[in-house]
Design a protein around this motif. Structure first.
Motif: not given
Lengths: 171, 166
Positions: A111-121, A132-144
């Protein structure tokens, strides 16, 4: 009914290790992506050796918010910069044959919105400390997202590290 | 999940107008588990996400949270709620930076209460994990997913998947 959870590509690191694991030319025909990573770093410490996640070869506009437990305490931290950078793995000092276990869920990657990511490790280790990790990630970019790179930084992902990229369709 | 696994889209929506509640209704009981994936933002100030089943507005829900907002980590618990507050930390405001993945196990049985495991993320505000309980033995046939106030913004996406074990 359609099967909508499909393997796009998989990588198994061979002898000598690899600095990067890359999925390129990702088809744009899915809705979400899932990466399942089993990794171990060549760096010397036992646990918490970072891998780094980037998209499309881009090294800007990443941020993350982390919740991490180490067996005795829990902390929350923020990071920003050139990658999603807090993907802790066992290092060379960890229990032999022990690999980290991560899942990245990337909704609407095309899509063309920012890319919001769920990360568990997790970075299990037969010792007092592990993570043990829970993380919220974000790439502030509209590119696919067309490529994904998992880097071991200045070190290597050791032999037998694996990563599998799945695509999920909503129709 | 291996290739060829049974992971099926039941329904999906991309909002064309601001919507207060996203509802999945007439959910088939032919799956084993459900997964709801949201990537959205609030259009009018809502911050927290909530889920409710079969339009039950009784005090039949409870939840326990683990969260980190970047400076502090914590855990809280709520009982006898009229909904499961899925995203515990305010995080749904801007730029579609928010996602939530909700797993609903064994949703169609008529013997046990229903449990929910949710992960909610916004790199600008918080990451949290929640486990919720709906104290009902009814099979889940509808899901309402909404904000504590206001509406979901145009462009927010929601997909409900069904998983079969065989």
């Amino acid at each position: 009914m359609p099967n909508t959870y499909q393997v796009i590509s998989s990588v198994t690191v061979g002898s000598g290790g690899a600095a990067n694991i890359t999925f390129s030319s990702i088809p744009q025909t899915f809705t979400d992506l899932v990466v399942k990573l089993s990794g171990r770093s060549s760096r010397s410490a036992a646990v918490g050796e970072e891998f780094y996640l980037t998209f499309n070869g881009n090294t800007s506009s990443y941020s993350e918010r982390q919740l991490r437990g180490d067996g005795s305490s829990v902390i929350s931290q923020t990071f920003s910069g050139s990658s999603i950078q807090q993907l802790g793995q066992p290092g060379a000092g960890a229990t032999a044959n022990t690999f980290g276990n991560w899942e990245f869920y990337i909704p609407n990657y095309a899509g063309s919105n920012n890319k919001s990511i769920s990360l568990d490790g997790v970075t299990e280790n037969n010792a007092t400390q592990s993570y043990t990790y829970l993380e919220a990630g974000l790439w502030s970019n509209s590119a696919a997202i067309t490529s994904i790179t998992i880097s071991a930084g200045s070190y290597l992902a050791v032999e037998h590290s694996t990563a599998v990229l799945y695509g999920i369709k909503n129709s | 999940m291996a290739a060829g696994a049974t992971y099926f889209p039941i329904a999906t929506t991309t909002l064309g107008s601001a919507t207060a509640t996203v509802t999945f209704s007439s959910i088939s009981g032919s799956y084993t588990d459900l997964v709801l994936v949201e990537n959205g933002q609030s259009s009018t100030g809502g911050s927290y996400t909530r889920i409710r089943f079969n339009s039950d507005t009784g005090s039949n829900y409870s939840a326990t949270y683990l969260y980190g907002n970047g400076t502090a980590a914590g855990s809280d618990r709520y009982s006898n709620m009229t909904f499961i507050p899925v995203a515990y930390v305010a995080s749904v405001e801007t730029n579609f930076n928010h996602n939530t993945i909700i797993n609903i196990q064994n949703y169609s049985n008529s013997t046990t209460y229903k449990t929910v495991l949710a992960r909610s993320n916004n790199a600008a505000t918080a990451t949290d994990a929640a486990v919720g309980l709906w104290r009902s033995t009814s099979a889940i046939t509808s899901i309402e997913y909404y904000l504590n106030s206001g509406s979901w913004a145009i462009g927010s996406t929601f997909t409900l998947y069904g998983i079969e074990y065989a």
